[in-house]
Design a protein around this motif. Sequence first.
Motif, PDB file in Angstrom:
ATOM      1  N   VAL A  87       0.784  -1.272   0.008  1.00 46.89           N
ATOM      2  CA  VAL A  87      -0.059   0.037  -0.005  1.00 46.89           C
ATOM      3  C   VAL A  87       0.968   1.105   0.137  1.00 46.89           C
ATOM      4  O   VAL A  87       0.611   2.275  -0.861  1.00 46.89           O
ATOM      5  CB  VAL A  87      -0.810  -0.213   1.269  1.00 46.89           C
ATOM      6  N   LEU A  88       1.901   1.102   0.966  1.00 44.81           N
ATOM      7  CA  LEU A  88       2.822   2.318   0.872  1.00 44.81           C
ATOM      8  C   LEU A  88       3.458   2.761  -0.321  1.00 44.81           C
ATOM      9  O   LEU A  88       3.463   3.788  -0.968  1.00 44.81           O
ATOM     10  CB  LEU A  88       3.644   2.278   2.017  1.00 44.81           C
ATOM     11  N   ILE A  89       4.030   1.667  -1.023  1.00 47.54           N
ATOM     12  CA  ILE A  89       4.389   1.830  -2.515  1.00 47.54           C
ATOM     13  C   ILE A  89       3.651   2.330  -3.420  1.00 47.54           C
ATOM     14  O   ILE A  89       3.837   2.977  -4.311  1.00 47.54           O
ATOM     15  CB  ILE A  89       5.309   0.573  -2.684  1.00 47.54           C
ATOM     16  N   SER A  90       2.458   1.521  -3.331  1.00 49.19           N
ATOM     17  CA  SER A  90       1.499   1.845  -4.530  1.00 49.19           C
ATOM     18  C   SER A  90       0.832   3.190  -4.377  1.00 49.19           C
ATOM     19  O   SER A  90       0.589   3.762  -5.454  1.00 49.19           O
ATOM     20  CB  SER A  90       0.420   0.781  -4.318  1.00 49.19           C
ATOM     21  N   ASN A 167       6.126  -9.406  -6.250  1.00 51.72           N
ATOM     22  CA  ASN A 167       5.192 -10.285  -6.910  1.00 51.72           C
ATOM     23  C   ASN A 167       3.921  -9.787  -6.783  1.00 51.72           C
ATOM     24  O   ASN A 167       2.725 -10.211  -7.676  1.00 51.72           O
ATOM     25  CB  ASN A 167       5.307 -11.566  -6.676  1.00 51.72           C
ATOM     26  N   LEU A 168       3.265  -9.103  -5.777  1.00 56.10           N
ATOM     27  CA  LEU A 168       1.951  -8.837  -5.497  1.00 56.10           C
ATOM     28  C   LEU A 168       1.664  -7.318  -5.516  1.00 56.10           C
ATOM     29  O   LEU A 168       0.535  -6.742  -5.468  1.00 56.10           O
ATOM     30  CB  LEU A 168       1.664  -9.229  -4.060  1.00 56.10           C
ATOM     31  N   LEU A 169       2.594  -6.470  -5.843  1.00 57.30           N
ATOM     32  CA  LEU A 169       2.522  -4.869  -5.938  1.00 57.30           C
ATOM     33  C   LEU A 169       1.385  -4.321  -7.101  1.00 57.30           C
ATOM     34  O   LEU A 169       0.743  -3.458  -6.734  1.00 57.30           O
ATOM     35  CB  LEU A 169       3.974  -4.329  -6.135  1.00 57.30           C
ATOM     36  N   ALA A 170       1.427  -5.322  -8.072  1.00 67.13           N
ATOM     37  CA  ALA A 170       0.566  -4.638  -9.002  1.00 67.13           C
ATOM     38  C   ALA A 170      -0.963  -4.874  -8.836  1.00 67.13           C
ATOM     39  O   ALA A 170      -1.817  -3.717  -9.221  1.00 67.13           O
ATOM     40  CB  ALA A 170       0.875  -5.657 -10.355  1.00 67.13           C
ATOM     41  N   PHE A 171      -1.120  -5.517  -7.708  1.00 65.87           N
ATOM     42  CA  PHE A 171      -2.637  -5.764  -7.354  1.00 65.87           C
ATOM     43  C   PHE A 171      -3.152  -4.325  -6.720  1.00 65.87           C
ATOM     44  O   PHE A 171      -4.133  -3.600  -6.881  1.00 65.87           O
ATOM     45  CB  PHE A 171      -2.953  -6.593  -6.418  1.00 65.87           C
ATOM     46  N   THR A 172      -2.175  -3.898  -5.511  1.00 65.38           N
ATOM     47  CA  THR A 172      -2.487  -2.889  -5.070  1.00 65.38           C
ATOM     48  C   THR A 172      -2.321  -1.352  -5.951  1.00 65.38           C
ATOM     49  O   THR A 172      -3.138  -0.498  -5.840  1.00 65.38           O
ATOM     50  CB  THR A 172      -1.760  -2.303  -3.781  1.00 65.38           C
ATOM     51  N   TYR A 177      -4.944   2.792  -8.100  1.00 67.75           N
ATOM     52  CA  TYR A 177      -5.199   3.691  -9.340  1.00 67.75           C
ATOM     53  C   TYR A 177      -6.712   3.841  -9.576  1.00 67.75           C
ATOM     54  O   TYR A 177      -6.895   4.945  -9.880  1.00 67.75           O
ATOM     55  CB  TYR A 177      -3.982   3.174 -10.542  1.00 67.75           C
ATOM     56  N   LEU A 178      -7.339   2.875  -9.744  1.00 68.83           N
ATOM     57  CA  LEU A 178      -8.709   2.966 -10.129  1.00 68.83           C
ATOM     58  C   LEU A 178      -9.336   4.006  -9.244  1.00 68.83           C
ATOM     59  O   LEU A 178     -10.211   4.758  -9.495  1.00 68.83           O
ATOM     60  CB  LEU A 178      -9.391   1.763 -10.328  1.00 68.83           C
ATOM     61  N   SER A 179      -9.370   3.856  -7.859  1.00 71.05           N
ATOM     62  CA  SER A 179      -9.741   4.531  -6.825  1.00 71.05           C
ATOM     63  C   SER A 179      -9.538   6.031  -7.251  1.00 71.05           C
ATOM     64  O   SER A 179     -10.392   6.940  -7.217  1.00 71.05           O
ATOM     65  CB  SER A 179      -9.635   4.212  -5.449  1.00 71.05           C
ATOM     66  N   PRO A 212     -11.605   2.877  -0.571  1.00 64.57           N
ATOM     67  CA  PRO A 212     -12.082   1.474  -1.214  1.00 64.57           C
ATOM     68  C   PRO A 212     -11.081   0.744  -2.103  1.00 64.57           C
ATOM     69  O   PRO A 212     -10.935  -0.461  -1.832  1.00 64.57           O
ATOM     70  CB  PRO A 212     -13.103   1.897  -1.995  1.00 64.57           C
ATOM     71  N   GLY A 213     -10.079   1.548  -2.903  1.00 63.73           N
ATOM     72  CA  GLY A 213      -9.242   0.682  -3.630  1.00 63.73           C
ATOM     73  C   GLY A 213      -8.241   0.401  -2.530  1.00 63.73           C
ATOM     74  O   GLY A 213      -7.508  -0.800  -2.994  1.00 63.73           O
ATOM     75  N   ILE A 214      -7.775   1.096  -1.598  1.00 60.74           N
ATOM     76  CA  ILE A 214      -6.739   0.491  -0.941  1.00 60.74           C
ATOM     77  C   ILE A 214      -7.225  -0.726  -0.113  1.00 60.74           C
ATOM     78  O   ILE A 214      -6.525  -1.614   0.168  1.00 60.74           O
ATOM     79  CB  ILE A 214      -6.282   1.673   0.495  1.00 60.74           C
ATOM     80  N   TRP A 215      -8.412  -0.745   0.358  1.00 60.62           N
ATOM     81  CA  TRP A 215      -9.176  -1.922   1.197  1.00 60.62           C
ATOM     82  C   TRP A 215      -9.149  -2.793   0.139  1.00 60.62           C
ATOM     83  O   TRP A 215      -8.686  -4.190   0.549  1.00 60.62           O
ATOM     84  CB  TRP A 215     -10.375  -1.302   1.568  1.00 60.62           C
ATOM     85  N   THR A 216      -9.555  -2.991  -0.917  1.00 63.37           N
ATOM     86  CA  THR A 216      -9.703  -4.020  -1.813  1.00 63.37           C
ATOM     87  C   THR A 216      -8.346  -4.702  -2.316  1.00 63.37           C
ATOM     88  O   THR A 216      -8.176  -6.025  -2.304  1.00 63.37           O
ATOM     89  CB  THR A 216     -10.362  -3.603  -3.310  1.00 63.37           C
TER      90      THR A 216
END
Lengths: 291, 374
Positions: A87-90, A167-172, A177-179, A212-216
């Motif tokens: 989250v912090l990086i994204s 490996n998981l960064l893209a999800f956040t 980004y969408l939010s 909402p985006g951070i949470w998802t």
Amino acid sequence: MIGEGEPKGWRQPELWAKALPSVALQTLFFLAPLLMTVLLTFQETRSFMLQWAWSLKTWSDIFSRPHYWTILWHTLWMSALCVALCVLISLPVAYALATRLQSMSGHVKVLITFAFLTDATLKTFGWVLFLDQKGAANFLLERIGFPPAMIGFLYTDWATLLGMVYNLLAFTIFTIYLSIANIDRSLILAAYDAGASKWRAFWEVTLPLSRPGIWTGSVLVFLLSVGVFLEPKVLGGGKSPMSAELIRQTFETRVNWPLGAALTIVLMVTAVFVILLFNRVYSLRRHGAAA
Amino acid sequence: MEKADTGGMGQDTILDIVDVRKRYGASQALKGVSLRVQRGEFVALVGPSGCGKTTLLKQIAGFEYPDGGRIAIEGQDMAGVPASERPTSMVFQKLALFPHMTIAQNIGFPLKLRARPADEIARKVREMVDLMYLKPEYLDRFPQQLSGGEQQRVALARSMISAPKLLLLDEPLSALDVKLKKILQAELKRLHRSLGVTFVHVTHDLEEAMMLADRICVMRAGEALQVGRPNDIYYRPADSFVAGFIGETNLLDVEVIEVRPDAVRYRAGDITDADGLLPRALAADAIAPGPAKLMVRPELLAMAKNGEPYPSAITAEITETFGKGGAIQFRAVTPGGQPVVVEVPGTSHWPARLGDTVRLGWHKRDIYLLQERA
């Protein structure tokens, strides 16, 4: 999900017919394996053979050995750290994509997607080559005058964490980004107009509205990171296994299916419990803001 | 009579815009606009969409900086001053209420940013809620739980709570239905009078601008065509665009022969005119010899009975009639093929019928000579 229609809908036979394929599929591919896993935990093994004997031996075993719980606790900690780092990086990346780099955001998104689609095993071993004592990173650092083997954190928890975040960064990035991209620009202008600095406007308006985006993204990353086995094995050197690796070993190496099934259930229940707990806190905070 | 008003010379100028230019890529959104606004004035910026009125408002608010020219508020140059530090406050077209904040938090937000004590914020929020006739029980609700008109009042309250010197309104009423619009227009007028704050109101609704504003600035394609009091804009438009943009009007073809310091001599094709001479004040400032238009508003034309003398008049055949309740409108065409619109007060007895040929007369003081903008 499909089973929870509106109450009046249950009386319509037509709805039943429509829901039936979906209900059947869910039962066959989701509920049935789950049920079998639960049933497995009440069996026993003797000399690598599954014994169909109803007993609580596996469960009493699990609850009496702190070893399993240490690993579970370690897994949860690593996952929590991974979520926090993601989250912090994204946040700055997503914010930049949505605001500053709008013209380039298409290209950047394609690049991220490509990096994301590349096989995780490949990327993880790539990190090993890079971080190894005689790897690329250390070679370069030595060349510009740093002492030899500067980077020595391969085969530690930190290396595992690095791999997980990578490996998981893209999800956040994508959910946040969408939010942010969906926030009405005039809201930000309104904050400036009311006297907010850029940082204050981000803190008071952009950040709460991207929740909402951070949470998802957090839920996704948490669930996925609870299940990682590649990174602790390859980058962590298997020295401090996480739950998924423990489960794999229990099934494959120790051939103790009841124990493996029980560990799976424990991991699942814990993960879901953690998410429900945070969901509760999250909605309480929202209600708290309303009061 | 004041013409082409560019603002008084008084000391009490609150907003001074000088030759402001703004370019977006290839299009020049503002081509050197100047406007001076007095303290306590209600100024409306009107024009068709894309005329630059909202762009100008953004430069005043500080969301964007002009490429050239100068904007000063209370004598202070605003170059490089961000929106957050300007004594202005904006009411947005889409209202821009924060969906994650309650009504009380929305209204109190500007004071929270100024780190005022909580009890002071609560007191001021109460005052604003009373001022805007909002129900106190709304304070704990969220914006999306309120109706459009109520949200509008919240947006106004939020803009006003920090006591701005200049309130900027970016078509805030355009999304409301007609009835609600009327109510909130009256509300704006009341607020302006009771608070004494200077209002700069952007709208494409001419009627709204005429109703609310002390002065109107008509814009087109990045230029301010005319600045003046509503009546001057309506009866003394600077050119044929302004005349046609504001309400219905007649623009009859004439030719200006001579411009003298005291009078303008013109020749009229279809028009019978005793002397063809008009006082200089009844022609646009920029009038020059050549083709021109004689403007007369439909309601200032009179239907002359046979033999009744009018100093100037035109003959036309009625082609259409509309009963509008309070008024009757006739559309007619002159022998030369020029369309004419006449509006007379409604009566049960219609003064003319379809196909009648009538003489339409006017008083000289009611007409105005103008030209197309070069």
